[in-house]
Design an enzyme around this catalytic site. Sequence first.
Site, PDB file in Angstrom:
ATOM      1  N   LYS A 147       0.839  -1.209   0.000  1.00 42.49           N
ATOM      2  CA  LYS A 147       0.000   0.000   0.000  1.00 42.49           C
ATOM      3  C   LYS A 147       0.867   1.250   0.000  1.00 42.49           C
ATOM      4  CE  LYS A 147      -4.129  -2.114   1.855  1.00 42.49           C
ATOM      5  NZ  LYS A 147      -4.661  -2.653   3.119  1.00 42.49           N
TER       6      LYS A 147
ATOM      7  N   LYS B 236      -6.657 -13.259  -9.068  1.00 46.77           N
ATOM      8  CA  LYS B 236      -7.873 -13.441  -8.277  1.00 46.77           C
ATOM      9  C   LYS B 236      -8.922 -12.393  -8.623  1.00 46.77           C
ATOM     10  CE  LYS B 236      -7.353 -10.362  -4.411  1.00 46.77           C
ATOM     11  NZ  LYS B 236      -7.903 -10.066  -3.115  1.00 46.77           N
TER      12      LYS B 236
ATOM     13  N   LYS C  46     -12.004  -6.247  -6.010  1.00 44.45           N
ATOM     14  CA  LYS C  46     -12.486  -4.900  -6.335  1.00 44.45           C
ATOM     15  C   LYS C  46     -11.394  -4.108  -7.044  1.00 44.45           C
ATOM     16  CE  LYS C  46     -13.644  -3.900  -1.993  1.00 44.45           C
ATOM     17  NZ  LYS C  46     -14.190  -5.005  -1.211  1.00 44.45           N
TER      18      LYS C  46
HETATM   19  P1  ADP Z   1     -11.003  -7.001  -2.225  1.00 42.53           P
HETATM   20  O1  ADP Z   1      -9.806  -7.865  -2.465  1.00 42.53           O
HETATM   21  O2  ADP Z   1     -12.040  -7.138  -3.266  1.00 42.53           O
HETATM   22  O3  ADP Z   1     -10.650  -5.552  -1.901  1.00 42.53           O
HETATM   23  P2  ADP Z   1     -11.364  -7.257   0.620  1.00 42.53           P
HETATM   24  O4  ADP Z   1      -9.921  -6.940   0.794  1.00 42.53           O
HETATM   25  O5  ADP Z   1     -12.375  -6.268   1.108  1.00 42.53           O
HETATM   26  O6  ADP Z   1     -11.684  -7.592  -0.916  1.00 42.53           O
HETATM   27  O7  ADP Z   1     -11.611  -8.667   1.293  1.00 42.53           O
HETATM   28  C1  ADP Z   1     -12.664  -8.987   2.164  1.00 42.53           C
HETATM   29  C2  ADP Z   1     -12.625 -10.475   2.440  1.00 42.53           C
HETATM   30  O8  ADP Z   1     -12.854 -11.246   1.235  1.00 42.53           O
HETATM   31  C3  ADP Z   1     -11.284 -10.952   2.997  1.00 42.53           C
HETATM   32  O9  ADP Z   1     -11.507 -11.928   4.002  1.00 42.53           O
HETATM   33  C4  ADP Z   1     -10.605 -11.560   1.781  1.00 42.53           C
HETATM   34  O10 ADP Z   1      -9.671 -12.544   2.161  1.00 42.53           O
HETATM   35  C5  ADP Z   1     -11.784 -12.157   0.993  1.00 42.53           C
HETATM   36  N1  ADP Z   1     -11.520 -12.216  -0.486  1.00 42.53           N
HETATM   37  C6  ADP Z   1     -11.438 -11.152  -1.332  1.00 42.53           C
HETATM   38  N2  ADP Z   1     -11.224 -11.559  -2.633  1.00 42.53           N
HETATM   39  C7  ADP Z   1     -11.155 -12.919  -2.614  1.00 42.53           C
HETATM   40  C8  ADP Z   1     -10.977 -13.937  -3.638  1.00 42.53           C
HETATM   41  N3  ADP Z   1     -10.821 -13.633  -4.922  1.00 42.53           N
HETATM   42  N4  ADP Z   1     -10.983 -15.230  -3.248  1.00 42.53           N
HETATM   43  C9  ADP Z   1     -11.149 -15.555  -1.935  1.00 42.53           C
HETATM   44  N5  ADP Z   1     -11.335 -14.658  -0.921  1.00 42.53           N
HETATM   45  C10 ADP Z   1     -11.343 -13.352  -1.240  1.00 42.53           C
END
Ligand code: ADP
Length: 326
Positions: free
Chosen positions: A111, A194, A197
């Site tokens: 970050k 993966k 967002k």
């Molecule tokens: P993003 O990666 O979309 O910003 P977040 O960081 O808000 O999502 O993650 C929220 C939760 O969702 C966390 O527990 C994260 O490990 C899980 N998560 C996010 N993307 C994935 C994915 N592609 N596969 C599995 N778990 C995920």
Amino acid sequence: MEIVVSGIRPTGNLHLGNYFGAVKNFLRLQDEYNCFFFIADWHSLTTHPHPGDVKVNVRKILAEYLACGIDPFKSAIYMQSDIKEILELYLYLNMNAYLGELQRVTSFKEKARKQPENVNAGLLTYPTLMAADILIHRADKVPVGKDQEQNMEMARKFARRFNMIYGVDFFPEPQSYSFGGDAIKVPGLDGTGKMGKSEGNAIYLIDDAVTIRKKVMKAVTDSGPVEPNSEKPEAIANLFAMLKIVSSTDTYDYFNEKYNTCQVRYGDLKKQLAEDIINFTSPIRERILDFSANIEYMDKVAHEGAEKARESAEKTIREVRKIIGF
Ligand code: ADP
Ligand code: TRP
């Protein structure tokens, strides 16, 4: 009874990755354990200093949590910023968290690279705030995806260190939880990596059928296998991984057989995948829309959730103060 805590930052809508990586595991735990699920609104300030209308963003996630099946009768659902005790614990934990170890955390480094103009102290101490979220309820289990493993390691370290410094056996060491062992990774449909967002490749629970069809039909493929039983390149493997997650075993086996005999038609596969995703998301989408229209109910859920969470948090803080000597 064992205690479960997890949270999600309100920085956007929930997508299939969030659902299958984290939320689905919450749902499996809420019948058996004492569960606390919250919206990490303070954490979002580390990367989004102008969150806009926090209430609107928070209600969006709240409606999605409820629509997925997180049940306010079984679990406390609340906003992090409603529990001031978390801040006091954050302060105590920060007094025993060291600059070097915080600087070595991979997500801090990532970050800091992404936002060099805003390497703030909140970003550096993200893991102590997350540890405070968890330890404030003296939790045992934390359902999160694989990307949170290092933050979880830090939470365990801070728990152990507190116990050691003050000569107590007060905080349990919280463990990540994923049903069946390994945390799953929901792939993106843009060839590699993966779903996320920030990756810009997410299929959201709130997406309508037309949007989902469009996103799935755009998924990266190739010209198809030329040899029977050949290994799937990453983009194709990701499509099949998605089929495995949302479609029936019969559907998966059908297309897998077609692939292995070089008769696969990706257009048909994608159409089927899109319909299976729509079948899965559309009842959730309906419920999101229903909950979103019922602001009064959501505010009541958050209010009652905060009361339950505060009761547990106050108890922990009272004991922590006594242990430290206040
Ligand atoms: P993003 O990666 O979309 O910003 P977040 O960081 O808000 O999502 O993650 C929220 C939760 O969702 C966390 O527990 C994260 O490990 C899980 N998560 C996010 N993307 C994935 C994915 N592609 N596969 C599995 N778990 C995920
Ligand atoms: N760091 C988590 C994420 O990015 C969100 C989070 C904050 C969290 N505090 C938590 C998750 C406590 C579990 C427990 O997704």
